[in-house]
Enzyme design. Structure first.
Site, short mmCIF file in Angstrom:
data_model
loop_
_atom_site.label_atom_id
_atom_site.label_comp_id
_atom_site.label_asym_id
_atom_site.label_seq_id
_atom_site.Cartn_x
_atom_site.Cartn_y
_atom_site.Cartn_z
N GLY A 1 -0.57 -2.78 5.72
CA GLY A 1 -1.45 -3.88 6.11
C GLY A 1 -2.21 -3.57 7.38
N THR B 1 0.84 -1.20 0.00
CA THR B 1 0.00 0.00 0.00
C THR B 1 0.87 1.24 0.00
OG1 THR B 1 -1.61 -1.27 1.30
CG2 THR B 1 -1.93 1.10 1.26
#
Length: 609
Positions: free
Chosen positions: A513, A426
């Site tokens: 995460g 991410t």
């Protein structure tokens, strides 16, 4: 919640902590119609003056800044701001560049959340571009022969790919708050893709990781192997890499709009790659892509005891729930007066996380499909009760019940326990534009390089592994189970903070995460409670207290001391290295903007000159 610095200097927290008209002779020399016109002009002038005065009062004088995980992506955003673009315009430029230079983390084959603040109106809007499951997906999507599939098999397959939401998010946000032409926003990334970008440390190290290559198909599949491992060798740090296929994809989106992505050749390529994956095909169709819609939602905000308002994305994002819970619980659990010690502050932060994670894991899911008690979880009355339920260091963390606390009947028994894991693939960036608008945006492809499949110059996500692969637990459905068109729960927490006067104070967020929740909370507690600067808060060792283990980052200053202090308190401590946070923070100070970028990645925070 008062800004209170820790009292002692122990290493682990020291490192943390308007006029009439007359003729020249004096006689009136104005006709009735001329008088009316003069009066109208005077009134208009007064109205304009009043409007200008109001605009002057609300004028933004703090400057502009972009903080993101790669210098070339930051420059793409600054280029758009120099041309007069808004924070939303810049965000599109930043993310399309990140999809090129940081493909292990995000890209147009994935999705995410944008929290947007409009300075003129004061409105806060969330653009939910989270990926959706194919319409044909069922709760048993990750079951095989009656058994739950393992994570690796699920991840490296077509079954894991959700319908990407990034491009649709761009368009929805630009329609609402863009200023420059749509086509202009893609030019920085197109130029980078054609001329070449510098391969930074993080991308090179990820590709060279033996551990990554052990699990992913990136070096085996033809398109991704040829791109990332030319001649069988991973891209080297400092090398220059072009991506003509990605440039062509962006050119088509720039000229044709999102339809270039969600229909036609590109959509057909995505659907084919998913439904014909040799490992395990998924159910995605071209109709799923054509039917994708962005959800525009109000932000979920909570007001802390001293008047700071914390706003983030509502479910299926965890941001609005978790950040307000952690801050509220910390305020209730922290020691005060003579009992205040640095160890006590650290314990309060850990306990607030453990309580919050247990509730998040149990209740948060796609609220369009299941009831999520988001407002109840951050209700001060519930937080008062929940703070009394802090677990002993060696106790198992379990969810609370806001229904009972608020006198509305029990809620906890609706759902089975959910142990879903979330992998770190991410990125996050923070932007404030010259007009005072702000964007906090977290985007993802889920795990590193998504599911390893590359089409038209970008990788596909593995976002559906963010669902619970086990649809029931203890005979009850899991809130975050798979369903057709459902969005999986996300740990992403793009966050905006406003001061007691209602003015923008802070923009923060991170990848990582399920640890995102802890990473972002660290910056909020660090700045609001411990009086840290943006960079000081980012540099604090990461401490993640989800479940029965407290992970402590020991390769950062103050980490070993924090680990030892928590161990002495009786917590099950796991010493960690190589934490994957990517915090990018902007704080509005009296004399301008203060930025910080996570040294754990390749990012920078740069002000617009």
């Amino acid at each position: 919640m008062k800004i209170a610095r820790p009292l002692l200097a122990a290493p682990f927290l020291a490192a943390l902590l308007l006029s009439a008209c007359a003729a020249p002779d004096g006689k009136q020399d104005v006709s009735v119609s001329e008088a009316a016109q003069s009066a109208a002009e005077a009134a208009a002038s007064e109205t304009t003056d009043a409007a200008q005065e109001a605009a002057d009062v609300n004028a933004w004088t703090k400057g502009a800044m972009v903080a993101a995980a790669n210098p070339e992506a930051v420059e793409a955003g600054l280029e758009i701001l120099r041309e007069g673009g808004t924070a939303v315009d810049a965000a599109i430029a930043v993310h399309t560049a990140l999809g090129l230079v940081e493909p292990e983390s995000s890209g147009i084959g994935g999705g995410g959340f944008m929290v947007y603040y409009d300075h003129a109106s004061g409105e806060i809007t969330v653009f939910d571009g989270r990926e959706r499951a194919p319409a044909a997906a069922t709760p048993e999507y990750f079951m095989k022969d009656g058994e739950v599939m393992d994570f690796i098999s699920s991840w490296q397959s077509g079954r894991s790919v959700g319908v990407p939401g990034a491009v649709a998010l761009y368009k929805s946000a630009h329609d609402a708050a863009g200023k420059l032409d749509w086509e202009d926003l893609f030019q920085p990334a197109i130029k980078l893709a054609e001329d070449g970008f510098v391969v930074e440390r993080k991308l090179a190290a990820t590709l060279a990781s033996d551990r990554l290559q052990q699990y992913v198909r990136l070096d085996d599949l033809p398109e991704s192997s040829a791109y990332f491992y030319p001649d069988g060798v991973p891209l080297a740090e400092g090398s220059i890499k072009t991506n003509p296929a990605y440039a062509e994809t962006l050119k088509r989106i720039a000229t044709e709009g999102p339809s270039a992505f969600y229909s036609g050749e590109i959509a057909e390529s995505i659907a084919y790659a998913v439904s014909h994956d040799p490992s395990l095909p998924g159910a995605m169709t071209v109709e799923d892509l054509a039917n994708y819609e962005v959800a525009v939602r109000p932000a979920l905000c909570g007001v802390e005891p001293d008047g700071y308002k914390v706003c983030s994305a509502p479910p299926p994002s965890s941001g609005g729930v978790t950040q307000n819970m952690i801050l509220g619980l910390y305020d209730r659990l922290k020691p005060t007066g003579e009992e205040a010690t640095e160890e006590g502050f650290l314990k309060a932060f850990v306990d607030a996380q453990r309580l919050t994670y247990a509730d998040r894991d149990h209740y948060v899911a796609d609220a369009d499909f299941v009831p999520v008690p988001a407002a109840e979880l951050i209700d001060p009355i519930y937080l008062d009760v929940r703070a009394t339920e802090a677990f002993a260091p060696d106790e198992h963390a379990t969810p609370g019940d806001p229904g009972i606390a608020l006198g509305r009947g029990p809620m906890r028994q609706m759902w089975g326990e959910d142990p879903t894991d979330h992998r770190p693939g991410t990125t996050h960036f923070s932007i404030i534009d010259p007009y005072g608008n702000a964007v906090s945006m977290t985007m993802t492809v889920e795990s590193a390089f998504g599911n390893s499949v590359m089409v038209h110059g970008f990788v596909l996500n593995n976002q559906l592994t963010d669902f619970s692969r086990e649809p029931t637990k203890g005979g009850k459905p899991v809130a975050n189970a798979v369903a057709g068109n459902k969005r999986p729960r996300s740990s992403m927490s793009p966050t905006l903070v406003f001061d007691p006067e209602g003015d923008l104070f802070m923009v923060t967020g991170s990848p990582g995460g399920n640890s995102i929740v802890a990473y972002v909370a660290k910056t909020l507690v660090g700045v609001l409670e411990w009086g840290k600067s943006a960079q000081e808060a980012i540099n604090l060792p990461n401490i993640i207290a989800r479940g029965d283990v407290v992970g402590v980052e020991v390769d950062r200053e103050g980490g070993p001391e924090a680990a030892e202090a928590l161990r002495e308190m009786g917590y099950n401590v796991e010493e960690r290295q190589g934490e994957n946070s990517g915090l990018h923070v902007i704080i509005v100070r009296e004399d301008g903007l203060e930025g910080g970028a996570d040294p754990r990645r390749d990012g920078v925070a740069l002000a617009l000159e």
